[in-house]
Scaffold this motif. Structure first.
Motif, PDB file in Angstrom:
ATOM      1  N   ASN B  37      49.369 109.635  87.842  1.00 37.16           N
ATOM      2  CA  ASN B  37      48.290 108.869  88.483  1.00 37.16           C
ATOM      3  C   ASN B  37      47.080 108.731  87.558  1.00 37.16           C
ATOM      4  N   GLN B  38      46.753 109.814  86.857  1.00 40.02           N
ATOM      5  CA  GLN B  38      45.627 109.770  85.902  1.00 40.02           C
ATOM      6  C   GLN B  38      45.843 108.670  84.870  1.00 40.02           C
ATOM      7  N   LYS B  39      47.052 108.668  84.312  1.00 46.48           N
ATOM      8  CA  LYS B  39      47.382 107.714  83.250  1.00 46.48           C
ATOM      9  C   LYS B  39      47.317 106.276  83.759  1.00 46.48           C
ATOM     10  N   LYS B  40      47.947 106.077  84.938  1.00 44.66           N
ATOM     11  CA  LYS B  40      47.975 104.719  85.508  1.00 44.66           C
ATOM     12  C   LYS B  40      46.577 104.233  85.866  1.00 44.66           C
ATOM     13  N   ALA B  41      45.745 105.150  86.407  1.00 47.14           N
ATOM     14  CA  ALA B  41      44.390 104.756  86.817  1.00 47.14           C
ATOM     15  C   ALA B  41      43.579 104.279  85.605  1.00 47.14           C
ATOM     16  N   LEU B  42      43.791 104.946  84.470  1.00 48.50           N
ATOM     17  CA  LEU B  42      43.099 104.511  83.253  1.00 48.50           C
ATOM     18  C   LEU B  42      43.641 103.173  82.773  1.00 48.50           C
ATOM     19  N   GLU B  43      44.961 103.091  82.716  1.00 47.99           N
ATOM     20  CA  GLU B  43      45.605 101.851  82.257  1.00 47.99           C
ATOM     21  C   GLU B  43      45.188 100.641  83.092  1.00 47.99           C
ATOM     22  N   LEU B  44      45.119 100.865  84.424  1.00 51.60           N
ATOM     23  CA  LEU B  44      44.802  99.761  85.329  1.00 51.60           C
ATOM     24  C   LEU B  44      43.297  99.500  85.429  1.00 51.60           C
ATOM     25  N   GLY B  45      42.527 100.351  84.755  1.00 54.52           N
ATOM     26  CA  GLY B  45      41.073 100.148  84.769  1.00 54.52           C
ATOM     27  C   GLY B  45      40.418 100.481  86.100  1.00 54.52           C
ATOM     28  N   LEU B  46      41.035 101.397  86.855  1.00 55.87           N
ATOM     29  CA  LEU B  46      40.443 101.778  88.143  1.00 55.87           C
ATOM     30  C   LEU B  46      39.269 102.727  87.941  1.00 55.87           C
ATOM     31  N   VAL B  47      39.337 103.491  86.852  1.00 56.31           N
ATOM     32  CA  VAL B  47      38.279 104.469  86.535  1.00 56.31           C
ATOM     33  C   VAL B  47      37.958 104.355  85.041  1.00 56.31           C
ATOM     34  N   ASP B  48      36.784 104.899  84.658  1.00 54.61           N
ATOM     35  CA  ASP B  48      36.406 104.853  83.244  1.00 54.61           C
ATOM     36  C   ASP B  48      36.929 106.051  82.473  1.00 54.61           C
ATOM     37  N   GLU B  49      37.008 107.194  83.144  1.00 60.24           N
ATOM     38  CA  GLU B  49      37.525 108.381  82.471  1.00 60.24           C
ATOM     39  C   GLU B  49      38.120 109.344  83.489  1.00 60.24           C
ATOM     40  N   ILE B  50      38.916 110.268  82.983  1.00 57.83           N
ATOM     41  CA  ILE B  50      39.542 111.279  83.826  1.00 57.83           C
ATOM     42  C   ILE B  50      38.864 112.620  83.561  1.00 57.83           C
ATOM     43  N   ALA B  51      38.637 113.400  84.611  1.00 54.33           N
ATOM     44  CA  ALA B  51      38.026 114.724  84.438  1.00 54.33           C
ATOM     45  C   ALA B  51      38.627 115.694  85.448  1.00 54.33           C
ATOM     46  N   THR B  52      38.376 116.966  85.261  1.00 53.99           N
ATOM     47  CA  THR B  52      38.758 117.939  86.288  1.00 53.99           C
ATOM     48  C   THR B  52      37.709 117.863  87.400  1.00 53.99           C
ATOM     49  N   LEU B  53      38.018 118.464  88.531  1.00 52.33           N
ATOM     50  CA  LEU B  53      37.067 118.447  89.636  1.00 52.33           C
ATOM     51  C   LEU B  53      35.750 119.128  89.229  1.00 52.33           C
ATOM     52  N   ASP B  54      35.857 120.264  88.564  1.00 50.58           N
ATOM     53  CA  ASP B  54      34.627 120.983  88.197  1.00 50.58           C
ATOM     54  C   ASP B  54      33.766 120.183  87.222  1.00 50.58           C
ATOM     55  N   GLU B  55      34.423 119.520  86.264  1.00 47.87           N
ATOM     56  CA  GLU B  55      33.674 118.644  85.342  1.00 47.87           C
ATOM     57  C   GLU B  55      32.995 117.515  86.116  1.00 47.87           C
ATOM     58  N   ALA B  56      33.733 116.952  87.090  1.00 50.92           N
ATOM     59  CA  ALA B  56      33.189 115.838  87.861  1.00 50.92           C
ATOM     60  C   ALA B  56      31.961 116.275  88.649  1.00 50.92           C
TER      61      ALA B  56
END
Lengths: 279, 279
Positions: B37-56
């Motif tokens: 899901n992380q990979k697809k969300a980036l590929e599809l441009g749904l989000v700008d970056e992926i992070a862990t919950l604590d980082e977020a």
């Protein structure tokens, strides 16, 4: 060639307007006992003229029956008694009873049993649209009992409606339609009754209604005059499917009641296999 | 301002892609335990970056929760324990249990319970679309318990999604959604199971499936991972509606069984009153 359409509602009106569009015949003659339907059908251009059934039998080469299935049961023997080489196409949703009723009729060969698998939840002449049938299935039932020229003419109309076609025997047809059409209507009717019951005490309930609710309940807008006779004519199959459906709902109910959420998850996952069928 | 979306599926992904479209914030941070899901969300441009919950939690002003409701139950107290003035928006489908769980939390004011009445039968990042929420209802539950600035920020996001809004208490919300959403899914799951059962012995059954069948059964494609927790969290309401629905189906069954077609016609006509609600 003139074509008579008996019953100018959603199905009959859609056949009429499409055949007028493709100029397949000289004239579309509309027959309907309801005067308001007659008037609307002329105003909307679904038919070229209105006639009585007897007048239509004299002036049309093809008679298309698109009245509720109980009326088809009554009209078909009456019509077969009165025709010569005309073709009678029955577009009703159930077939076993009507076919049994005319099995020995001397004009059986002029009759073609055809069920267009198309429709909407709306009824009456205003609901008619020219592309209702496009890419849908026309199911021919016991086609081998129709005369070749009668079948060919019916099939030419199926082509004009831009439909695909498939062949079944009457038992198959009535059982399959119970599963893929009649039961969907019953669940919608029941869902509407469930929610309307609750609304009496909880007026704001529909503020939340989303597209999921709308799609499962929209068939509950369907006409009782059309559907009551279908359930009557297909009683045994419908009772069988309905009993099975209630059993499946009870299974889901019991999993939730017993807090067996693994079991519930499995049932939902199993139901997902419907993806194979509907894209 | 950065916004974190926890759970980048149909709902979370659609929030992300819409907020990116309107340039409402600097950055959309995606959180999802599923790597694919992380990979697809980036590929599809749904989000700008992926992070862990604590980082977020460190880098975002707003945390939007769009995971299944059982995960929301677990994550919300964890998140409220760790935030300062950030805003947490819970977009889950059930509310009573989660609100009870955090009722006395010192950071209760930073939490906004909001349920977007929108969705499709598809799931995962690929199902996300920017206009999913347009003209749909956002239901705020116990909004008076949220801090004013927290609510205003949540409501600004609702505006960005082009949604209308309405207010309810938790009991109303959970009962109403059982009636206008949860039951629709249960009937679809049961309908799919009914028909799939029959298909084993009758392979050709789906040749006839028309648009009526498709619309009543399409919700049966919905994710068991999302829906099992909803039925668990809203167990009592769901059991009540399901029992009522089974009762209504049995009524229809008995009318057909007893060949009481006048009674059947009346029930169908009564169900037609749903026309008042859905156009």
């Amino acid at each position: 060639m003139n074509i008579a359409i008996v019953g100018i509602g959603l199905i009959g009106g859609s056949v009429g307007i499409r055949l007028k569009q493709t100029k397949f015949c000289n004239k579309i003659i509309g027959v309907d006992k309801n005067e308001s339907n007659q008037k609307k059908a002329l105003e909307l251009g679904l038919v070229d003229e209105i006639a009585t059934l007897d007048e239509a039998l004299e002036n049309a080469k093809v008679i298309v029956l698109t009245v509720p299935v109980d009326a088809i049961m009554q009209l078909t023997p009456y019509i077969l008694d009165r025709i010569n080489d005309q073709v009678v196409i029955d577009m009703g949703s159930t077939k076993i009873n009507i076919l049994n009723k005319i099995v020995d009729h001397p004009k059986r060969g002029r009759y073609v049993a055809a069920h267009p698998m198309a429709g909407t939840e709306y009824s009456g002449p205003e609901a008619a649209v020219p592309n209702l049938f496009k890419d849908k299935n026309m199911v021919y039932v016991e086609a081998f009992k129709s005369d070749e020229d009668a079948f060919d003419l019916a099939d030419a109309i199926t082509d004009q409606l831009e439909m695909k076609s498939t062949f079944m025997n009457a038992e198959e047809h009535d059982m399959h339609t119970a599963y893929v059409s009649h039961i969907s209507h019953l669940t919608s009717f029941a869902l509407a009754l469930t929610v309307l019951e609750k609304e009496k005490s909880q007026g704001r309930i529909f503020e939340l209604a989303g597209s999921g609710f709308e799609s499962t309940v929209r068939l509950a807008k369907s006409s009782p005059d059309m559907w009551t006779p279908i359930f009557k004519q297909n009683r045994e199959n419908v009772l069988e499917v309905l009993a099975e459906h209630i059993k499946q709902l009870k299974k889901l109910h019991d999993k939730i009641d017993q807090e067996d959420y693994d079991g519930l998850h499995k049932l939902i996952k199993k139901s997902n296999k419907i993806k194979r069928i509907i894209k």
